[in-house]
Write a protein that holds these residues in place. Structure first.
Motif, PDB file in Angstrom:
ATOM      1  N   ASP A 161       0.808  -1.446  -0.074  1.00 47.60           N
ATOM      2  CA  ASP A 161       0.007  -0.028  -0.038  1.00 47.60           C
ATOM      3  C   ASP A 161       0.800   1.134  -0.165  1.00 47.60           C
ATOM      4  O   ASP A 161       0.440   2.208  -0.588  1.00 47.60           O
ATOM      5  N   LEU A 162       1.967   1.420   0.828  1.00 48.18           N
ATOM      6  CA  LEU A 162       2.712   2.435   0.892  1.00 48.18           C
ATOM      7  C   LEU A 162       3.508   2.676  -0.516  1.00 48.18           C
ATOM      8  O   LEU A 162       3.711   3.724  -0.973  1.00 48.18           O
ATOM      9  N   ASN A 163       4.028   1.462  -1.215  1.00 43.54           N
ATOM     10  CA  ASN A 163       4.368   1.739  -2.461  1.00 43.54           C
ATOM     11  C   ASN A 163       3.565   2.265  -3.489  1.00 43.54           C
ATOM     12  O   ASN A 163       3.914   3.129  -4.344  1.00 43.54           O
ATOM     13  N   LYS A 164       2.290   1.725  -3.429  1.00 43.63           N
ATOM     14  CA  LYS A 164       1.258   2.572  -4.381  1.00 43.63           C
ATOM     15  C   LYS A 164       1.063   3.945  -4.003  1.00 43.63           C
ATOM     16  O   LYS A 164       0.998   4.800  -4.913  1.00 43.63           O
ATOM     17  N   ASP A 165       0.942   4.410  -2.726  1.00 42.31           N
ATOM     18  CA  ASP A 165       1.160   5.706  -2.381  1.00 42.31           C
ATOM     19  C   ASP A 165       2.278   6.613  -2.931  1.00 42.31           C
ATOM     20  O   ASP A 165       2.181   7.530  -3.325  1.00 42.31           O
ATOM     21  N   GLN A 211       3.908   5.628  -5.360  1.00 46.16           N
ATOM     22  CA  GLN A 211       4.098   5.785  -7.184  1.00 46.16           C
ATOM     23  C   GLN A 211       2.964   6.637  -7.424  1.00 46.16           C
ATOM     24  O   GLN A 211       3.075   7.704  -8.372  1.00 46.16           O
ATOM     25  N   LYS A 212       1.837   6.853  -6.419  1.00 48.04           N
ATOM     26  CA  LYS A 212       0.810   7.902  -6.714  1.00 48.04           C
ATOM     27  C   LYS A 212       1.367   9.480  -6.427  1.00 48.04           C
ATOM     28  O   LYS A 212       1.236  10.599  -7.282  1.00 48.04           O
ATOM     29  N   GLU A 213       2.010   9.367  -5.591  1.00 46.74           N
ATOM     30  CA  GLU A 213       2.862  10.961  -5.328  1.00 46.74           C
ATOM     31  C   GLU A 213       3.683  11.390  -6.393  1.00 46.74           C
ATOM     32  O   GLU A 213       3.855  12.436  -6.830  1.00 46.74           O
ATOM     33  N   MET A 214       4.467   9.938  -6.594  1.00 43.91           N
ATOM     34  CA  MET A 214       5.434  10.542  -7.709  1.00 43.91           C
ATOM     35  C   MET A 214       4.890  10.858  -9.088  1.00 43.91           C
ATOM     36  O   MET A 214       5.132  11.987  -9.934  1.00 43.91           O
ATOM     37  N   ASP A 215       3.639  10.304  -9.665  1.00 40.82           N
ATOM     38  CA  ASP A 215       2.929  10.589 -10.800  1.00 40.82           C
ATOM     39  C   ASP A 215       2.429  11.997 -10.820  1.00 40.82           C
ATOM     40  O   ASP A 215       2.674  12.741 -11.685  1.00 40.82           O
ATOM     41  N   ILE A 262       5.078  21.125  -5.225  1.00 40.01           N
ATOM     42  CA  ILE A 262       6.307  20.050  -5.773  1.00 40.01           C
ATOM     43  C   ILE A 262       7.017  19.954  -4.507  1.00 40.01           C
ATOM     44  O   ILE A 262       7.377  18.547  -4.091  1.00 40.01           O
ATOM     45  N   VAL A 263       7.035  20.851  -3.863  1.00 36.78           N
ATOM     46  CA  VAL A 263       8.195  20.638  -2.264  1.00 36.78           C
ATOM     47  C   VAL A 263       6.901  19.731  -1.422  1.00 36.78           C
ATOM     48  O   VAL A 263       7.639  18.848  -0.874  1.00 36.78           O
ATOM     49  N   GLU A 264       5.970  19.921  -1.356  1.00 37.15           N
ATOM     50  CA  GLU A 264       4.921  19.198  -0.446  1.00 37.15           C
ATOM     51  C   GLU A 264       4.893  17.879  -1.015  1.00 37.15           C
ATOM     52  O   GLU A 264       5.020  16.875   0.012  1.00 37.15           O
ATOM     53  N   MET A 265       4.951  17.676  -2.176  1.00 38.28           N
ATOM     54  CA  MET A 265       4.808  16.144  -2.810  1.00 38.28           C
ATOM     55  C   MET A 265       6.132  15.603  -2.487  1.00 38.28           C
ATOM     56  O   MET A 265       6.340  14.581  -2.128  1.00 38.28           O
ATOM     57  N   ALA A 266       7.446  16.419  -2.594  1.00 36.03           N
ATOM     58  CA  ALA A 266       8.804  15.450  -2.219  1.00 36.03           C
ATOM     59  C   ALA A 266       8.735  15.105  -0.938  1.00 36.03           C
ATOM     60  O   ALA A 266       9.488  14.031  -0.350  1.00 36.03           O
ATOM     61  N   MET A 267       8.239  16.137   0.105  1.00 38.56           N
ATOM     62  CA  MET A 267       8.202  15.652   1.431  1.00 38.56           C
ATOM     63  C   MET A 267       7.396  14.455   1.718  1.00 38.56           C
ATOM     64  O   MET A 267       7.714  13.554   2.596  1.00 38.56           O
ATOM     65  N   ASN A 268       6.200  14.427   1.109  1.00 38.24           N
ATOM     66  CA  ASN A 268       5.287  13.282   1.336  1.00 38.24           C
ATOM     67  C   ASN A 268       5.925  11.828   0.788  1.00 38.24           C
ATOM     68  O   ASN A 268       5.799  11.170   1.320  1.00 38.24           O
ATOM     69  N   ILE A 269       6.695  12.002  -0.288  1.00 42.15           N
ATOM     70  CA  ILE A 269       7.285  10.878  -0.860  1.00 42.15           C
ATOM     71  C   ILE A 269       8.429  10.311   0.413  1.00 42.15           C
ATOM     72  O   ILE A 269       8.553   9.414   0.260  1.00 42.15           O
ATOM     73  N   GLU A 270       9.370  11.468   0.774  1.00 39.98           N
ATOM     74  CA  GLU A 270      10.500  11.099   1.740  1.00 39.98           C
ATOM     75  C   GLU A 270       9.676  10.518   2.882  1.00 39.98           C
ATOM     76  O   GLU A 270      10.371   9.621   3.597  1.00 39.98           O
ATOM     77  N   VAL A 288       8.118   2.923   4.510  1.00 39.41           N
ATOM     78  CA  VAL A 288       8.472   1.657   3.788  1.00 39.41           C
ATOM     79  C   VAL A 288       9.958   0.993   4.383  1.00 39.41           C
ATOM     80  O   VAL A 288       9.787  -0.284   4.526  1.00 39.41           O
ATOM     81  N   GLN A 289      10.846   2.039   4.542  1.00 38.27           N
ATOM     82  CA  GLN A 289      11.900   1.302   5.196  1.00 38.27           C
ATOM     83  C   GLN A 289      11.514   0.691   6.532  1.00 38.27           C
ATOM     84  O   GLN A 289      12.286  -0.380   6.817  1.00 38.27           O
ATOM     85  N   LYS A 290      10.803   1.344   7.338  1.00 39.42           N
ATOM     86  CA  LYS A 290      10.694   0.744   8.669  1.00 39.42           C
ATOM     87  C   LYS A 290       9.895  -0.376   8.675  1.00 39.42           C
ATOM     88  O   LYS A 290      10.225  -1.254   9.516  1.00 39.42           O
TER      89      LYS A 290
END
Length: 607
Positions: A402-406, A408-412, A440-448, A454-456
């Protein structure tokens, strides 16, 4: 003699008027019938749709999770086909309304207007012939009256002419009067003759031309009405026949859904869903209670230690100086051991009514850790540690997906905004490029943030996959906990055994699983270290750490930290995902290892 007026009106106009009116009423009654049938179809379709909607699985509910079974999916397909089936009844209602009801209502309006016109023409012709008849009757009575007057005047003249006593002037006057009356009678006769000829002509035209034409029109109107009713009845049947193929497809879909049910597949799904991953227990050892043998109690299958991978041994070096919580590994154990948290031992224990009677003898009350508390309250921790290993692995993998889907959605979305910014830079009239930067900055923060999540979860997943036993591992009996701790737990066991003594002081072997659980909790090494007498010594600092995320620390034994805060490490992660830190001399606790960046001292790393 001319025929009387009542005989002239025997043209059946009244009967025709009644018959055509009854025909119109029949069309209205049939229209009402079709309208009520249409309303029944609409109500039926509505009830079918509501029924299908009522039994649709609710979102985020247990019913939605059950859709992985073929029987549940077949039922869902049946509900969808039933919804389409209801749609066909709506089509029937719509076609009945558009092809029959609307057309018949319009035709009724035209039919009433045409009928009114024909009967108006008939009444007009009837009034005209009646008016001619009245004129003929009037001229006939006037001719009859004038003839009688002429006869009386002639008789009077003859009497006067025969009387010798009457003067010549009176005789002449009588003669003139008789002549005038005869002339009037002749004029009345001529007028009567003309009216009679005219009436006969109009009567022939009325009965042989006008009335037959009106009757012919009425007949044609009535035939068209009957034909229209027949066409409507045929359309009524065709409307039902048109939807039969689609209704048949809906029924075929229900049959196909029923045939798609696979009991073996469903049973395999159940096995896969509830497979725990625990190792089966080994053989039960013989315990000798004969004379001279020390009494050792083995743990029942429902005790807290039946999930232990190995028998634990009490550290011989005295009591532990550090405060250990139930969900933390024993620091004397190697982190490589697959030792599960204490909450997993409560799986069967929580099925019975828990009591803490035996633990009241302890000097300090037991505080359940976050895992156990979440298990009691029905909610699980973030790492799903309250679940069996196999179920935990599935949950963690689903969370990672689910996190990977989110991500990918944020990256798109970020790519789309970047392209939009490029378009704005090439065509400033379309928009301001700077207006897209905050998004764009908000998207980058969300992706991070999502990537860190995901790492956790991947770390927890790797931990679970490392703990899952392989099929080649031999089964082991996990009941050595009590045997190794019998000498150290005699006090607590005696306190708990008071509830199992008979009134005469003898010992009875009947003991509930509840009591066994109490003893297991009291004799677990973590609880022994937790409730040892004496003051705790301050643990030495073995390094420092920096918080990379904010942690609230609402559970017992944890400490809240803010992002970027520096803390002292007094106990490193033993493999359970928690690190013990200290803020000052009196404030310490556990934080998730994935939330901090640890810097251990050299001597601590070597040890």
């Amino acid at each position: 003699m001319l025929p009387q007026l009542p005989q002239l009106r025997r043209d059946q106009f009244d009967n025709l008027e009644k018959h055509t009116q009854s025909g119109i009423e029949f069309v209205e009654r049939y229209t009402k019938f079709v309208k009520e049938r249409s309303e029944i179809e609409i109500n039926y379709a509505k009830q079918i749709r509501n029924l299908s909607k009522k039994y649709q699985p609710k979102k985020n509910s247990k019913e939605e999770e059950e859709n992985k079974y073929t029987s549940c999916r077949a039922f869902l397909s049946t509900l969808n086909e039933l919804n389409d089936y209801a749609g066909q009844h709506e089509v029937i209602a719509e076609n009945l309304t558009s092809q029959i009801i609307t057309e018949l209502l319009r035709y009724l309006t035209e039919l009433k207007a045409e009928r009114k016109s024909h009967f108006h023409d008939g009444r007009k012709a009837q009034q005209h012939i009646e008016c001619s008849w009245k004129q003929l009757e009037s001229s006939k009575r006037r001719f009859e009256r004038d003839c009688k007057e002429a006869d009386r005047a002639q008789q009077y003249f003859e009497r006067m002419d025969a009387d010798i006593n009457v003067t010549k002037a009176d005789v002449e006057k009588a003669r003139q009067q008789a002549q005038m009356r005869h002339q009037m009678a002749a004029d009345s006769k001529s007028e009567y003759s003309n009216f009679l000829t005219k009436f006969n002509q109009e009567q022939n035209e009325h009965y042989y031309t006008l009335i037959p034409n009106i009757f012919q029109k009425l007949q044609e109107m009535e035939e068209r009405r009957i034909e229209r009713v027949g066409v409507s009845m045929k359309t009524y049947a065709e409307v039902d026949r048109e939807v039969l193929p689609i209704v048949g497809k809906c029924l075929d879909g229900m049959t196909k859904a029923a045939e798609s049910i696979e009991p073996k597949t469903d049973s395999k799904q159940v096995v896969e869903s509830y497979k725990s991953g625990f190792e089966p227990p080994g053989d039960v050892e013989f315990e000798d209670y004969g004379p001279g043998q020390s009494m050792k109690r083995t743990v029942s299958e429902t005790s807290l230690s039946n999930s232990r991978g190995e028998a634990k041994e009490r550290p011989s070096g005295g009591k532990s100086k550090g405060k250990l919580w139930p969900f933390i590994k024993n620091k004397n154990k190697s982190p490589k051991q697959n030792k599960e948290p204490l909450s997993n031992r409560f799986n069967e224990f929580m099925a019975s009514k828990p009591k803490m009677t035996c633990l009241r003898s302890l000097r300090r009350g037991i505080t359940l850790n976050s895992h156990v508390r979440n298990l009691i309250e029905g909610s699980g921790p973030e790492d799903f540690s309250h679940l069996p290993p196999e179920q935990r692995r599935k949950k963690l993998q689903a969370k990672i997906d689910d996190l990977n889907k989110d991500i990918q959605k944020e990256m798109d979305q970020k790519d789309a905004l970047t392209k939009m910014k490029g378009v704005y830079e090439k065509n400033p009239q379309m928009g301001d490029p700077a207006s897209v930067d905050p998004r764009i900055v908000e998207m980058a923060m969300n992706i991070e943030k999502l990537q860190s999540e995901v790492q956790k979860f991947e770390g927890w997943l790797a931990e679970v996959e490392g703990r899952l036993p392989s099929k080649s591992d031999p089964p082991r009996r996990q009941s050595g906990l009590y045997e190794t701790q019998n000498s150290n737990s005699s006090t607590v066991a005696n306190n708990c055994a008071q509830d199992r003594e008979s009134p005469d002081g003898s010992y009875t072997e009947e003991q509930s699983s509840e009591t066994q659980v109490k003893v297991a909790v009291a004799n677990t090494p973590e609880f022994d270290d937790e409730f040892d007498d004496g003051d705790e010594e301050t643990l030495p600092t073995i390094g420092t750490c920096k918080a990379i995320y904010q942690f609230e620390g609402h559970n017992e034994g944890t400490i809240s930290v803010t992002e970027g805060e520096l803390l002292y490490v007094i106990e490193e992660d033993k493999g359970d995902g928690w690190t013990r830190v200290r803020r000052n001399e009196e404030e310490e606790g556990y934080v998730p290892t994935s939330y901090v960046e640890v810097f251990l001292e050299t001597n601590a790393k070597d040890s």
